[in-house]
Design an enzyme around this catalytic site. Structure first.
Site, short mmCIF file in Angstrom:
data_model
loop_
_atom_site.label_atom_id
_atom_site.label_comp_id
_atom_site.label_asym_id
_atom_site.label_seq_id
_atom_site.Cartn_x
_atom_site.Cartn_y
_atom_site.Cartn_z
N LYS A 39 -41.88 55.55 80.02
CA LYS A 39 -42.20 55.21 81.41
C LYS A 39 -43.63 54.70 81.53
O LYS A 39 -43.88 53.66 82.13
CB LYS A 39 -42.04 56.45 82.30
N ASN A 40 -44.58 55.44 80.95
CA ASN A 40 -45.99 55.12 81.17
C ASN A 40 -46.48 53.92 80.35
O ASN A 40 -47.62 53.48 80.52
CB ASN A 40 -46.86 56.35 80.93
N CYS A 67 -52.16 63.33 95.46
CA CYS A 67 -50.78 63.63 95.10
C CYS A 67 -50.67 65.08 94.66
O CYS A 67 -51.67 65.79 94.58
CB CYS A 67 -50.26 62.68 94.03
N ARG A 119 -56.82 62.56 92.31
CA ARG A 119 -56.58 61.31 91.59
C ARG A 119 -57.17 60.04 92.25
O ARG A 119 -56.44 59.13 92.64
CB ARG A 119 -55.08 61.13 91.35
N ASP A 136 -49.14 65.85 80.18
CA ASP A 136 -47.74 65.61 80.58
C ASP A 136 -46.75 66.50 79.83
O ASP A 136 -45.55 66.42 80.08
CB ASP A 136 -47.38 64.13 80.37
N ARG A 186 -37.50 60.07 88.83
CA ARG A 186 -38.57 59.06 88.76
C ARG A 186 -38.93 58.76 87.31
O ARG A 186 -39.33 57.64 87.00
CB ARG A 186 -39.83 59.59 89.47
N1 EPU Z 1 -59.86 59.74 87.58
C1 EPU Z 1 -60.89 59.54 88.48
N2 EPU Z 1 -61.15 58.25 88.87
C2 EPU Z 1 -60.42 57.19 88.44
C3 EPU Z 1 -59.39 57.41 87.53
C4 EPU Z 1 -59.12 58.69 87.12
O1 EPU Z 1 -61.55 60.47 88.89
O2 EPU Z 1 -60.72 56.05 88.86
C5 EPU Z 1 -59.55 61.11 87.11
C6 EPU Z 1 -58.19 61.61 87.58
O3 EPU Z 1 -58.25 62.14 88.88
C7 EPU Z 1 -57.84 62.62 86.53
C8 EPU Z 1 -58.45 62.02 85.26
O4 EPU Z 1 -59.43 61.10 85.70
O5 EPU Z 1 -58.44 63.84 86.80
C9 EPU Z 1 -57.48 61.30 84.35
O6 EPU Z 1 -56.65 60.45 85.12
P1 EPU Z 1 -56.00 59.10 84.58
O7 EPU Z 1 -56.57 57.97 85.33
O8 EPU Z 1 -56.06 59.07 83.08
O9 EPU Z 1 -54.48 59.31 85.02
P2 EPU Z 1 -53.52 58.16 85.48
O10 EPU Z 1 -53.85 56.93 84.76
O11 EPU Z 1 -53.46 58.13 86.97
C10 EPU Z 1 -51.70 58.47 83.64
C11 EPU Z 1 -50.22 58.77 83.61
C12 EPU Z 1 -50.00 60.23 84.00
C13 EPU Z 1 -50.76 61.12 83.02
C14 EPU Z 1 -52.24 60.73 83.00
C15 EPU Z 1 -53.05 61.50 81.97
C16 EPU Z 1 -49.25 56.62 84.10
C17 EPU Z 1 -48.50 55.75 85.04
N3 EPU Z 1 -49.54 57.85 84.51
O12 EPU Z 1 -52.11 58.71 84.98
O13 EPU Z 1 -48.61 60.47 83.90
O14 EPU Z 1 -50.62 62.45 83.37
O15 EPU Z 1 -52.38 59.31 82.72
O16 EPU Z 1 -52.54 61.31 80.70
O17 EPU Z 1 -49.55 56.21 82.99
C18 EPU Z 1 -46.58 61.57 84.35
O18 EPU Z 1 -46.02 60.72 83.64
O19 EPU Z 1 -45.99 62.62 84.76
C19 EPU Z 1 -47.97 61.36 84.74
C20 EPU Z 1 -48.55 62.00 85.75
#
Ligand code: EPU
Length: 416
Positions: free
Chosen positions: A22-23, A116, A121, A304, A396
């Site tokens: 998915k990711n 969320c 996030r 995850d 999802r």
């Molecule tokens: N963060 C910030 N600012 C930003 C971006 C991130 O503060 O601009 C913080 C987030 O709040 C969090 C941390 O940095 O505390 C890491 O977040 P990240 O941006 O890496 O998460 P994401 O990209 O939103 C993806 C996956 C998630 C997975 C995380 C961590 C996708 C679509 N989603 O989310 O997947 O948990 O990386 O590995 O790739 C899931 O599949 O169930 C899922 C939640």
């Protein structure tokens, strides 16, 4: 609203075919916005987030042809540079259209995702990175409005490691003027999979798989073919299910090399694990042993998979400590597991689990995707029936989960 009814206690035995990740699929679909040519994808998983992403991309004018796990994208007629709130609120990954749109068309309007279930996030790092590349960004009426005649290469070090942040900035950098250096880049295999597709489309990227991605911008990208990488989290979820319920299950079409930490933890829990490049067999005849861990970015223990391993710890011999370091609120499954008889207490970012002999089925509520998966695992190991409500979370992110589990002998049924 659909629910899952699970009667626990059956051992699992047989084979499960793993779907595409998915990711990886979500950012890869957005990469279709970067070119006017056709991008041919295979191994695209059949799940709600992919359907939502394709709906969003179609609204922008992307032509989509879908045939099972094959998807062809053509971005020759993009005419709407916007991701509306109605879409973004249902799927945060919609933010991944921002980088490609600004890079190719010089403009984008994307709704701010908001909080969320698993944490606040924010997307500040996506925004700061694009600003460093010369984009003018305003936030108005809940929307990020980004404008740039032509993005310029820049050195960007994000404040924390962010997966979709890295992906957004990487896609943007492929079409920027000059060199972009992304420091502190996420090294998740899904980022690497996206980078490999971008290279196949003509992007110039060095350092793939490392924390420093160096991108030389090109004038345009062209079409390419790409098979989406196997879903390591789906793999890990079924591994935990087999370990918790007991039995002998082989997972096929997966990738062993990106699951090292999870496989080590399963061995520590007493599971017999054998594997080849693209298959993993788990055999479990005894009660698992408790395993402690902390979630971290790749190559550490994935957030995850935290909830699924916690389900295993609930019925393990001994006590364990599980620390969540990525998201501030990712213990929503704890209350529900305790309803099944588990003994879990939370101290700050750490859950302390006293393993018990048997869980007992009860009605429970799914709160987010991986929490839902962990409740399925707990239910498979529990005595009696568990009814899991709000399983749209599960739909999802998992490709026909109940069909795959039924095929290996689980008593699992969708009820309306
Ligand atoms: N963060 C910030 N600012 C930003 C971006 C991130 O503060 O601009 C913080 C987030 O709040 C969090 C941390 O940095 O505390 C890491 O977040 P990240 O941006 O890496 O998460 P994401 O990209 O939103 C993806 C996956 C998630 C997975 C995380 C961590 C996708 C679509 N989603 O989310 O997947 O948990 O990386 O590995 O790739 C899931 O599949 O169930 C899922 C939640």
């Amino acid at each position: 609203m659909d629910k899952l009814l699970i009667r626990g206690g059956n051992r699992l035995s047989g084979e499960i075919i793993i779907s595409g990740a998915k990711n990886a699929a979500l950012p890869i679909l957005c990469a279709g916005l970067l070119t006017a040519d056709t991008v041919q994808l295979s191994n695209v998983p059949h799940l709600q987030d992919v359907t939502t992403m394709l709906k969003l991309l179609r609204q922008m004018g992307l032509r989509v042809e879908q045939d099972g796990a094959r998807v062809a994208l053509n971005g020759g007629a993009i005419d709407r540079l916007e991701a509306p709130y109605e879409m973004v609120k249902t799927m945060r990954a919609s933010i991944l259209v921002l980088g490609p749109l600004v890079a190719r068309f010089g403009e984008a309007r994307v709704s701010l995702p908001g909080g969320c279930a698993i944490g606040s996030r924010p997307v500040d790092q996506h925004i700061k990175g694009l600003q460093a590349m010369g984009a003018e960004i305003t936030i108005e009426a809940g929307y990020i409005h980004a404008k740039a005649k032509k993005l310029k290469g820049a050195r960007i070090a994000t404040d924390m490691i962010t997966v979709t942040g890295t992906e957004n900035l990487l896609m943007a950098a492929t079409l920027a003027d000059g060199e972009t250096v992304l420091d502190n880049a996420a090294r998740e295999p899904e980022v690497t999979d996206l980078a490999n597709l971008l290279v196949a489309m003509g992007a110039r990227i060095d350092g793939i798989g490392t924390a420093r991605l160096v991108v030389q911008g090109v004038e345009r990208l062209h079409g390419a073919s790409h098979a989406v990488i196997a879903d390591r989290i789906e793999t890990g979820t079924f591994l935990c299910a087999a370990a918790a319920a007991g039995g002998d299950v082989t997972l096929k079409n997966t990738r062993t090399d990106i699951l090292d930490v999870a496989l080590d933890k399963l061995r520590e829990a007493g599971v017999i694990v054998t594997s080849g490049d693209d298959w993993i067999r788990v055999q479990m005849a005894a009660r698992p042993k408790a395993v402690s861990f902390r979630t971290t970015e790749y190559p550490g223990f994935p957030t995850d998979m935290q909830a699924q391993f916690m389900a295993l710890n609930c019925i393990a011999e001994g006590s364990s400590r599980v620390t969540e370091t990525i998201f501030e609120n990712r213990f929503m499954h704890v209350q529900e597991m305790n309803r099944l008889g588990a003994s879990i207490t939370i101290e700050g970012h750490t859950a302390i689990i006293e393993g018990i002999d048997k869980l007992v089925g009860a009605p429970v509520m799914a709160t987010d995707l991986r929490a839902s998966a962990s409740l399925v695992i707990a239910a498979l190991a529990a005595q009696g029936e568990t009814l899991i409500d709000r399983i749209y979370h599960l739909d999802r992110g998992y490709d026909r989960m109940e069909a795959k589990l039924s095929a290996v002998g689980a008593h699992i049924q969708r009820v309306k």
